[in-house]
Design an enzyme around this catalytic site. Structure first.
Site, PDB file in Angstrom:
ATOM      1  N   LYS A 132       0.857  -1.183   0.000  1.00 36.27           N
ATOM      2  CA  LYS A 132       0.000   0.000   0.000  1.00 36.27           C
ATOM      3  C   LYS A 132       0.896   1.236   0.000  1.00 36.27           C
ATOM      4  O   LYS A 132       1.705   1.434   0.907  1.00 36.27           O
ATOM      5  CB  LYS A 132      -0.898  -0.016   1.236  1.00 36.27           C
ATOM      6  CG  LYS A 132      -1.749   1.238   1.370  1.00 36.27           C
ATOM      7  CD  LYS A 132      -2.728   1.122   2.520  1.00 36.27           C
ATOM      8  CE  LYS A 132      -3.494   2.414   2.711  1.00 36.27           C
ATOM      9  NZ  LYS A 132      -4.471   2.309   3.797  1.00 36.27           N
ATOM     10  N   LYS A 164      -2.191  -1.656  -3.893  1.00 33.24           N
ATOM     11  CA  LYS A 164      -3.055  -0.481  -3.804  1.00 33.24           C
ATOM     12  C   LYS A 164      -2.214   0.787  -3.875  1.00 33.24           C
ATOM     13  O   LYS A 164      -1.212   0.875  -3.140  1.00 33.24           O
ATOM     14  CB  LYS A 164      -3.792  -0.538  -2.478  1.00 33.24           C
ATOM     15  CG  LYS A 164      -4.640   0.667  -2.178  1.00 33.24           C
ATOM     16  CD  LYS A 164      -5.149   0.621  -0.773  1.00 33.24           C
ATOM     17  CE  LYS A 164      -5.856   1.934  -0.514  1.00 33.24           C
ATOM     18  NZ  LYS A 164      -6.276   2.074   0.851  1.00 33.24           N
TER      19      LYS A 164
END
Ligand code: PBG
Length: 330
Positions: free
Chosen positions: A198, A251
């Site tokens: 992330k 992500k």
């Protein structure tokens, strides 16, 4: 081998049936995960300005939401909570009467076959908006003090009936801590979707409006990944696999498709890519101005993520895409 001058790749592009016959990548509603922002209180339906089509909704409105999802052929939701009050430790995250545990129970009551994923993070629940506990003397988010709080939240969501918990705080060791806590609480069946890679992304902007979770000071670069670092992202994925993750995530999705492909090639776990709020907002804004054909651009962004190697996609387009995919295609 045919010689280059006899090669005619266009033969297979001539007609729609031929194109469908040789299409390499599929996109179907069952591969899409629909995010929901669950608000405290009742009869709440607050549209989110930078995310047209999405709103903060209270638990009493979720039955209608569950019906609409089932009709659209969507099978999975990802829940975020907007609590009534916030504090320094984010204690609302593990409140059994908070919006997320109540939403989990409500979705399961209304639509037992729906798969429910609960995001596990503190940033929606802390008054400073950081994803972990802040040591104010050092002005830092402290890792090991945060782990038991994340674990407590994960257990609360498992108690409420979540199928999958998805730790997104980017604390070191969070997957291991949550796995141990779930097992200790008798939830060895609950899976962990690790937000393994992330990034500290500008594309989360609209989400922070949606969740009221913008950090009050500083930013998240001391815990989320530097957008320049691909090898480090792979290391994060390796660690989460070793700690017991059941699914992995990359992500955001669009600017990080190289990592979607690399994680796909490196690990055999199911891979999820998160097309985040800013990716959605960009497409919406351009479409609103008539600068893009929204249906085609959105579906192209999703097939690109699938082609890169994602099995599943978390996207704010899930509902619309499911509708578009049911219409006669091209
Ligand atoms: C919580 C969390 C965030 C997102 C998902 N979980 C925000 C953040 O890290 O600041 C962003 C999702 C999106 O932009 O759609 N930590």
């Amino acid at each position: 081998m045919s010689s280059p001058d006899s090669a005619r790749p266009r033969r297979l592009r001539r007609t729609a049936p031929l194109r469908a016959l040789v299409r390499e990548t599929s996109l179907s509603p069952g591969q899409l995960i629909h995010p929901v922002f669950v608000a405290a209180g009742s009869r709440v339906n607050r549209p989110i300005g930078s995310m047209p089509g999405h709103a903060q909704i209270s638990v009493d409105a979720l039955a209608a939401e569950a019906d609409a999802l089932a009709r659209a052929g969507l099978g999975t939701v990802l829940l975020f909570g907007i609590p009534e009050a916030k504090d320094a430790s984010g204690s609302g995250a593990w409140d059994a009467a908070g919006p997320v545990p109540r939403a989990i129970a409500e979705f399961k009551r209304r639509e037992p076959t729906l798969t429910v994923i609960a995001d596990v993070c503190l940033c929606e629940y802390t008054d400073h908006g950081h994803c972990g506990v802040v040591d104010s003397r050092r002005g830092e988010v402290v890792n090991d003090e945060t782990l038991p709080l994340l674990a407590r939240a994960a257990v609360a969501y498992a108690d409420a009936g979540a199928d999958i918990v998805a730790p997104s705080a980017m604390m070191d060791g969070q997957v291991r801590a949550i796995r141990a806590a779930l097992d200790g609480a008798g939830h060895s069946e609950v899976a962990i979707l690790a937000y393994a890679s992330k990034f500290a992304s500008a594309f989360y902007g609209p989400f922070r409006e949606a969740a009221g979770s913008a950090p009050a000071f500083g930013d998240r670069r001391a815990y989320q990944l530097d957008p320049a670092n691909g090898r480090e992202a792979l290391r994060e994925a390796d660690l989460d696999v070793a700690e017991g993750a059941d699914l992995l995530m990359v992500k955001p999705a669009g600017p990080y498709l190289d990592l979607v492909r690399e994680v796909r090639n490196r690990h055999s776990l199911p891979l999820v890519a998160y097309q985040v709020s800013g990716e959605y907002a960009m497409l919406k804004a351009a479409a609103e101005r008539g600068w893009l054909d929204e249906r085609r651009a959105a579906l192209e962004s999703l097939i690109g993520i699938r082609r890169a190697g994602a099995d599943l996609i978390i996207t704010y387009y899930a509902r619309e895409a499911a509708r578009w995919l049911r219409e006669p295609g091209d």
